[in-house]
Design a protein around this motif. Structure first.
Motif, PDB file in Angstrom:
ATOM      1  N   LEU A 102       0.855  -1.335  -0.002  1.00 42.59           N
ATOM      2  CA  LEU A 102       0.006   0.067   0.128  1.00 42.59           C
ATOM      3  C   LEU A 102       0.804   1.423   0.060  1.00 42.59           C
ATOM      4  N   LEU A 103       1.891   1.292   0.672  1.00 40.90           N
ATOM      5  CA  LEU A 103       2.917   2.345   0.756  1.00 40.90           C
ATOM      6  C   LEU A 103       3.467   2.759  -0.449  1.00 40.90           C
ATOM      7  N   ARG A 104       3.880   1.639  -1.406  1.00 39.18           N
ATOM      8  CA  ARG A 104       4.286   1.789  -2.756  1.00 39.18           C
ATOM      9  C   ARG A 104       3.365   2.456  -3.796  1.00 39.18           C
ATOM     10  N   ALA A 105       1.984   1.737  -3.307  1.00 39.40           N
ATOM     11  CA  ALA A 105       0.946   2.237  -4.331  1.00 39.40           C
ATOM     12  C   ALA A 105       0.799   3.964  -3.993  1.00 39.40           C
ATOM     13  N   GLY A 115      -7.039   4.846  -6.339  1.00 39.09           N
ATOM     14  CA  GLY A 115      -6.229   4.050  -5.220  1.00 39.09           C
ATOM     15  C   GLY A 115      -6.455   2.619  -5.221  1.00 39.09           C
ATOM     16  N   THR A 116      -7.426   2.027  -5.810  1.00 41.47           N
ATOM     17  CA  THR A 116      -7.782   0.413  -5.939  1.00 41.47           C
ATOM     18  C   THR A 116      -6.671   0.086  -6.980  1.00 41.47           C
ATOM     19  N   ASP A 117      -6.635   0.669  -8.019  1.00 40.35           N
ATOM     20  CA  ASP A 117      -6.019   0.153  -9.152  1.00 40.35           C
ATOM     21  C   ASP A 117      -4.274   0.251  -8.919  1.00 40.35           C
ATOM     22  N   ALA A 118      -4.125   1.481  -8.195  1.00 37.66           N
ATOM     23  CA  ALA A 118      -2.568   1.660  -7.997  1.00 37.66           C
ATOM     24  C   ALA A 118      -2.176   0.394  -6.657  1.00 37.66           C
ATOM     25  N   ARG A 121      -1.957  -3.010  -8.906  1.00 34.31           N
ATOM     26  CA  ARG A 121      -0.568  -2.730  -9.652  1.00 34.31           C
ATOM     27  C   ARG A 121       0.509  -3.033  -8.769  1.00 34.31           C
ATOM     28  N   SER A 122       0.493  -2.282  -7.602  1.00 35.10           N
ATOM     29  CA  SER A 122       1.692  -2.465  -6.573  1.00 35.10           C
ATOM     30  C   SER A 122       1.643  -3.894  -6.167  1.00 35.10           C
ATOM     31  N   ALA A 123       0.820  -4.654  -6.014  1.00 36.35           N
ATOM     32  CA  ALA A 123       0.630  -5.937  -5.390  1.00 36.35           C
ATOM     33  C   ALA A 123       1.432  -7.101  -6.554  1.00 36.35           C
TER      34      ALA A 123
END
Length: 231
Positions: A102-105, A115-118, A121-123
């Protein structure tokens, strides 16, 4: 987990716990003599317990002559808190992994991206990185799908998923390492979990396996299965 359990077992002794607390509270590294005086025990006994704390990674040891000490002879050992943190959770939890995703997102959220898409993508990106790091060791892409499933289980086990083979071609994940946060927003956390596991398979090159989002009470929301052969 085993090293953390060993550390907890060592701290189960009241005397060692007092010695450990004394070293942590001290503004400077502590000698055996200082620790012994604080605990009201002999120097030899203090040395024994302090070295036990070093052996499990709770304290670090070095050699330093305290200021003002001019006595000839060997430089005494001094003890300080180790620069490590220990966490035990049964069953395993990986809250730090979710927090990092979540921090990288937040850091890399693209303009106009939700925010959800970020987060997804980060995960996926983090999963791919972890999988790629183990690709040369596991090499599941060179194996048959059933053996690849066995090798992937090794990596998932290290991240607390508790994989269990339900059939030769199917594996469920009995533990959600993001619980209990998944209860706050199950749709989001399960989607992050699925993206992470899918990214991990991609990074490993496990092209014969699929991760499927299949929520089940008391289990992780992701299952893995071998892909059916191409017609």
């Amino acid at each position: 987990m085993s090293s953390a359990l060993e550390a907890v077992a060592v701290l189960g002794d009241d005397l060692r716990r007092r010695l450990y607390d004394h070293v942590r509270r001290s503004p400077a590294p502590v000698t055996r003599d200082e620790a012994a005086r604080d605990a009201g025990i002999s120097r030899k006994l203090a040395a024994f317990h302090l070295d036990k704390l070093v052996a499990v990674g709770l304290l670090s040891v070095s050699y330093a002559r305290p200021a003002g000490l001019r006595r000839a002879g060997r430089t005494p050992k001094v003890y300080a808190p180790a620069e490590t943190s220990l966490q035990i959770s049964i069953p395993p939890r990986e809250h730090g992994l979710l927090a990092g995703i979540l921090l990288r997102a937040v850091r890399h959220q693209a303009p106009g991206e939700s925010g959800t898409d970020a987060a997804l993508r980060s995960a996926a990106s983090h999963g791919r990185s972890l999988g790629a790091a183990d690709r040369d060791r596991l090499r599941p892409g060179r194996l048959g799908p059933e053996r690849a499933l066995t090798y992937v289980a090794d990596l998932l086990e290290r991240h607390g998923f508790e994989p269990a083979r339900d059939a030769p071609t199917r594996m469920s994940l009995r533990n959600c390492p993001f619980h209990p946060m998944a209860a706050d927003d199950p749709d989001l956390v399960c989607a992050i979990n699925h993206a992470f596991v899918s990214g991990l398979l991609d990074g490993l090159g496990a092209t014969t396996l699929d991760a499927t989002l299949a929520p089940r009470p008391g289990n992780c929301c992701v299952t893995l299965a071998t892909r059916p052969p191409s017609p």
